[in-house]
Design an enzyme around this catalytic site. Structure first.
Site, mmCIF file in Angstrom:
data_model
loop_
_atom_site.group_PDB
_atom_site.id
_atom_site.type_symbol
_atom_site.label_atom_id
_atom_site.label_comp_id
_atom_site.label_asym_id
_atom_site.label_seq_id
_atom_site.Cartn_x
_atom_site.Cartn_y
_atom_site.Cartn_z
ATOM 1 N N PRO A 131 -103.552 -40.735 35.226
ATOM 2 C CA PRO A 131 -104.812 -40.145 35.695
ATOM 3 C C PRO A 131 -105.937 -40.062 34.662
ATOM 4 O O PRO A 131 -106.347 -38.982 34.232
ATOM 5 C CB PRO A 131 -104.376 -38.757 36.165
ATOM 6 N N CYS A 132 -106.480 -41.216 34.307
ATOM 7 C CA CYS A 132 -107.595 -41.257 33.364
ATOM 8 C C CYS A 132 -108.845 -40.591 33.944
ATOM 9 O O CYS A 132 -109.732 -40.183 33.191
ATOM 10 C CB CYS A 132 -107.880 -42.687 32.933
#
Length: 170
Positions: A131-132
């Protein structure tokens, strides 16, 4: 083993899912004007013909429905030891929460590497699952996202609504 791929029609646009057969190796947003070019280049497989692609599509559906907060998929993306460390740290950011790039640098053990951390965050090939999108600017603003800032905002608001019942973050 050659990679196989499938498309997933998400609420924020088409996602290309790539699999080596053993690992999910790519989850990338594809703009509509790129679909045919990508389809011509890759071996697009119906998800039902590949167990891993099917499992990934199922987990993405659960994420977008609001019933999944973490993913249980074998993942692999090529990178240096430093990049692997940054990508692992991204997976440790809880659903519905954000951190800034300095905090991500701290979590990788080197606050002086903040630019390298930002660059590595941008090279993440496993959107949503790694989850950048949960990394924001130090002043609380949305910054850089290869899928587009509108998608980043949508994903953060989606997670906040599910995790905290919030309607709008930004």
């Amino acid at each position: 083993m050659p990679e196989t791929a499938t498309f997933y029609p998400s609420p924020v646009g088409t996602i290309l899912i790539q699999s080596t057969g053993e690992f999910i190796s790519g989850l990338l947003f594809i703009n509509e004007d790129e679909l045919q070019k990508v389809e011509d280049k890759l071996s697009i497989t119906p998800a039902d013909n590949d167990v891993l692609l099917h499992k990934c599509r199922q987990q993405l559906s659960e994420y977008f429905e609001g019933t999944r907060r973490t993913f249980d998929l074998p993942l692999q993306q090529n990178g240096t030891g430093f990049q692997q460390k940054v990508w692992w740290a991204l997976t440790q950011i809880p659903f519905g929460q954000t951190i800034n790039y300095m905090e991500l640098s701290k979590r990788t053990g080197n606050t002086k590497a903040i630019r390298a951390v930002g660059t590595t965050n941008g090279k993440n090939q496993l959107s949503i699952v790694v989850p950048c999108h949960r990394v924001i600017g130090s002043n609380g603003t949305l910054t850089g996202y290869s899928g587009g800032l509108w998608r980043k905002q949508w994903l953060l608001e989606h997670e906040a609504k599910i995790a905290h019942g919030l309607q709008m973050l930004f």
